[in-house]
Design a protein around this motif. Structure first.
Motif, PDB file in Angstrom:
ATOM      1  N   GLU A 288      -3.924  10.118  -0.157  1.00  0.00           N
ATOM      2  CA  GLU A 288      -5.311  10.570  -0.067  1.00  0.00           C
ATOM      3  C   GLU A 288      -5.582  11.143  -1.250  1.00  0.00           C
ATOM      4  O   GLU A 288      -6.879  11.135  -1.760  1.00  0.00           O
ATOM      5  CB  GLU A 288      -5.763  11.453   1.088  1.00  0.00           C
TER       6      GLU A 288
ATOM      7  N   VAL B  39      -0.768   3.709   6.342  1.00  0.00           N
ATOM      8  CA  VAL B  39      -1.549   4.722   5.821  1.00  0.00           C
ATOM      9  C   VAL B  39      -2.339   4.662   4.924  1.00  0.00           C
ATOM     10  O   VAL B  39      -3.203   5.421   4.724  1.00  0.00           O
ATOM     11  CB  VAL B  39      -0.486   6.155   5.918  1.00  0.00           C
ATOM     12  N   THR B  40      -2.169   3.484   4.198  1.00  0.00           N
ATOM     13  CA  THR B  40      -3.162   3.051   2.957  1.00  0.00           C
ATOM     14  C   THR B  40      -4.361   2.289   3.539  1.00  0.00           C
ATOM     15  O   THR B  40      -4.502   1.744   4.496  1.00  0.00           O
ATOM     16  CB  THR B  40      -2.332   2.176   1.904  1.00  0.00           C
TER      17      THR B  40
ATOM     18  N   GLU C 101       0.745  10.368   3.858  1.00  0.00           N
ATOM     19  CA  GLU C 101      -0.469   9.965   3.906  1.00  0.00           C
ATOM     20  C   GLU C 101      -1.502  11.062   3.270  1.00  0.00           C
ATOM     21  O   GLU C 101      -2.652  10.603   2.469  1.00  0.00           O
ATOM     22  CB  GLU C 101      -1.000   9.964   5.318  1.00  0.00           C
TER      23      GLU C 101
END
Length: 219
Positions: A45, A70-71, A41
């Motif tokens: 980011e 997580v996207t 993650e």
């Protein structure tokens, strides 16, 4: 960023590789699955914050709902087992240039990915070597103009970011070594010893930072 921005007429993508089978060393007392996802993650980011670049995710094996979670919604997801396949899939999505980034580089400076894209102005590919606690080992990221030249497509069916001598092998496959220039090196977190390479003073890597709270980085 989910739209395919164009810079000089070329759409650029940066994709994080999610390869859960590659993790082999987890800090004591930390759940391996949670650690893998925290690294993933944070690395996502990093690429998602790049300007004029579309962030993406590459899955191997293909079924990873935890990684997709997580996207941001709308993030392109490709399911490929080789770097050559991943580049081809991103090209099919409209990319004229792309960077593939290892999943375990949560504090990677975005500037280093930018340097790889800039290098593509004079070379078909560019690499960021991994420099871990034990020394150089594989790559953190590899960028390329798309579609790949035949020599690079062939090489990337046998070489990945974890191949210890990846840069040497890619340069050996190229018509001349200068076709794979090297940007500044960075580190990946593949062993507990690599944790000492993290700088608590650097911004970012919030998920990894939270998970490691109470675990000394210099042990």
């Amino acid at each position: 960023m989910t739209d395919a921005p164009v810079n000089g007429g070329i759409a650029r993508f940066a994709a994080v590789l999610s390869l859960p089978a590659r993790r082999t060393d987890v800090p004591p007392g930390i759940d391996p699955g949670e650690f893998r996802l925290a690294l993933l993650e944070d690395t996502y980011e990093v690429v998602d914050g790049l300007e004029l670049v579309t962030s993406a995710l590459v899955l191997d094996p293909p079924g990873q709902p935890d990684a997709e979670a997580v996207t941001w919604p709308g993030t392109p997801v490709v399911r490929e087992s080789t770097l050559a396949g991943a580049f081809a899939a991103l090209h099919a999505l409209g990319a004229g240039a792309a960077a593939l980034v290892a999943q375990d580089a949560p504090d990677l400076p975005p500037l280093l990915i930018g340097k790889l894209f800039r290098a593509l102005g004079s070379a078909p590919s560019a690499a960021c070597r991994a420099d871990g606690a034990a020394g150089p080992d594989g790559l953190v990221a590899l960028a390329a103009r798309l579609p790949l030249p035949e020599w690079l497509d062939t090489a990337l069916r046998e070489v990945d970011l974890d191949t210890p001598d990846a840069l040497d092998r890619l340069r050996a496959a190229a018509p001349r070594p200068g076709l794979v220039p090297q940007g500044p090196a960075w580190h990946r977190l593949r062993t507990s010893a690599d944790l000492r390479l993290l700088d608590p003073g650097l911004e970012g890597w919030e998920n990894t930072r939270a998970l490691l709270e109470g675990h000394p980085l210099n042990s």
